[in-house]
Design an enzyme around this catalytic site. Structure first.
Site, PDB file in Angstrom:
ATOM      1  N   ARG A  36       0.836  -1.210   0.000  1.00 55.79           N
ATOM      2  CA  ARG A  36       0.000   0.000   0.000  1.00 55.79           C
ATOM      3  C   ARG A  36       0.869   1.258   0.000  1.00 55.79           C
ATOM      4  O   ARG A  36       0.658   2.164  -0.794  1.00 55.79           O
ATOM      5  CB  ARG A  36      -0.900   0.010   1.244  1.00 55.79           C
ATOM      6  CG  ARG A  36      -2.063  -0.939   1.077  1.00 55.79           C
ATOM      7  CD  ARG A  36      -3.066  -0.804   2.197  1.00 55.79           C
ATOM      8  NE  ARG A  36      -3.913  -2.001   2.219  1.00 55.79           N
ATOM      9  CZ  ARG A  36      -4.488  -2.508   3.286  1.00 55.79           C
ATOM     10  NH1 ARG A  36      -4.340  -1.909   4.464  1.00 55.79           N
ATOM     11  NH2 ARG A  36      -5.227  -3.593   3.215  1.00 55.79           N
ATOM     12  N   ARG A  78      20.488  -7.414   6.854  1.00 56.71           N
ATOM     13  CA  ARG A  78      19.899  -8.737   6.992  1.00 56.71           C
ATOM     14  C   ARG A  78      20.948  -9.785   7.356  1.00 56.71           C
ATOM     15  O   ARG A  78      20.606 -10.881   7.836  1.00 56.71           O
ATOM     16  CB  ARG A  78      19.196  -9.146   5.698  1.00 56.71           C
ATOM     17  CG  ARG A  78      20.103  -9.782   4.673  1.00 56.71           C
ATOM     18  CD  ARG A  78      19.462 -10.025   3.342  1.00 56.71           C
ATOM     19  NE  ARG A  78      20.288 -10.892   2.495  1.00 56.71           N
ATOM     20  CZ  ARG A  78      21.429 -10.541   1.922  1.00 56.71           C
ATOM     21  NH1 ARG A  78      21.919  -9.319   2.092  1.00 56.71           N
ATOM     22  NH2 ARG A  78      22.103 -11.400   1.173  1.00 56.71           N
TER      23      ARG A  78
END
Lengths: 154, 154, 154
Positions: free
Chosen positions: B32, B105
């Site tokens: 979104r 990460r």
């Protein structure tokens, strides 16, 4: 744990395996129809929607099976089977809705997501009650079931 | 096999299911925020990192659950739960580290990979010992456990 | 259900976990060799084939494990282990065939797909027989096995 106590969970799982196989075959047909040869995963929107629909169902399939079995073993096989069948039906509608349009995936996606949440909730409830019973000696699940009228009075 | 012998494995699995649901919601929010509508899976790097973080966690989730249960059932529930919780914590750090930068990460990825290897090793050890006991009559696991002080002397 | 009745299924599962770990390491090496840093998943065809080979094996791994265990628990551990090992061998050939060329993946893919179908069929058959026995009192599985000479005459 007798096999009879889980055989309906196994039946729903086999049904789910067949559904996944069906989705995979649909992707193979879509690859041929739209001439998208592996390793490519992009192509016309029609192909990409089918590809993503199958990828999404595959990604959530283990989560579905894990929650189905935990809900069925630790809470109630009957309820797990009921919501499990609804989930698989929702995924069927999702796949075909997505194949037609990105918009068409939404309603069945929300439906199967709700069924998935119910299974996770039943699994969580069953596990919490089993831990409470094993470590604190409180039979919450039996009390719950009796209140809800889900179990025979033994 | 009593439910009490596996209920903590079930609890870690439910925790893992909730973590996967959390990652999925994060992808929905990122879609979104960055206006990346399905079936598209590419977009700004911020979106792609979150998408890949979730895809990677999803891909390894079944492997985690299988090794957790095999390690817990065939070796030790307590050890499997311990390393299982560390794995889930590592995945949480991995997801948020990846969301910030590809570099971010790496450290939690190495950590959770190590926990995953420990679970696979425990599973393998437990299975080998159970086969040795069942087919050769040698109780390796009990001997191991006694040497390591992991089990009460029964 | 004794651990001995499923320990060979567990052994095949551990073997499968190690195979998946091996495929994952191959993708890491391919990323380094072809300088494709995460979150990118596209690059030279050599890289993309290895990436897709691993993604495909990962996607079907849970389906394999679920059908292996259902076939082994509800039909026959020995047969499930036999076809399970063939499946894992087929996936090994598939991965290396795909790494060399898109064409090279096809033959082992068809082979492992057949083994997968056999496992699903055994699972389905075992589940149907168990349900028939539990709810109708008919021991179909035992009759089948006796006809096929798969079980000792007890």
């Amino acid at each position: 744990m007798m096999l009879e106590e889980v055989v309906l969970l196994a039946a729903v799982t086999v049904l789910g395996l067949l559904e996944q196989a069906y989705f995979s075959l649909k992707v193979i047909y879509a690859r041929r129809k739209h001439s998208v040869s592996p390793p490519a995963t992009t192509g016309p929107p029609e192909f990409e929607r089918i590809f993503r629909a199958q990828a999404n169902c595959s990604e959530y399939f283990p989560i579905f099976v894990f929650s189905l079995w935990l809900a069925g073993v630790f809470f109630s096989q009957a309820l797990a089977v009921f919501f499990g069948l609804l989930y698989l039906y929702g995924r069927y509608l999702y796949f075909h809705g997505y194949a037609e349009s990105a918009q068409g995936r939404l309603e069945p996606l929300y439906f199967s997501a709700k069924m998935q949440w119910v299974l996770i909730a039943l699994a969580g409830l069953g596990v919490v009650c089993t831990i409470t019973q094993a470590y604190l000696g409180l039979d919450l699940l039996h009390s719950f079931s009796r209140v809800l009228g889900l179990t025979e009075h033994t």
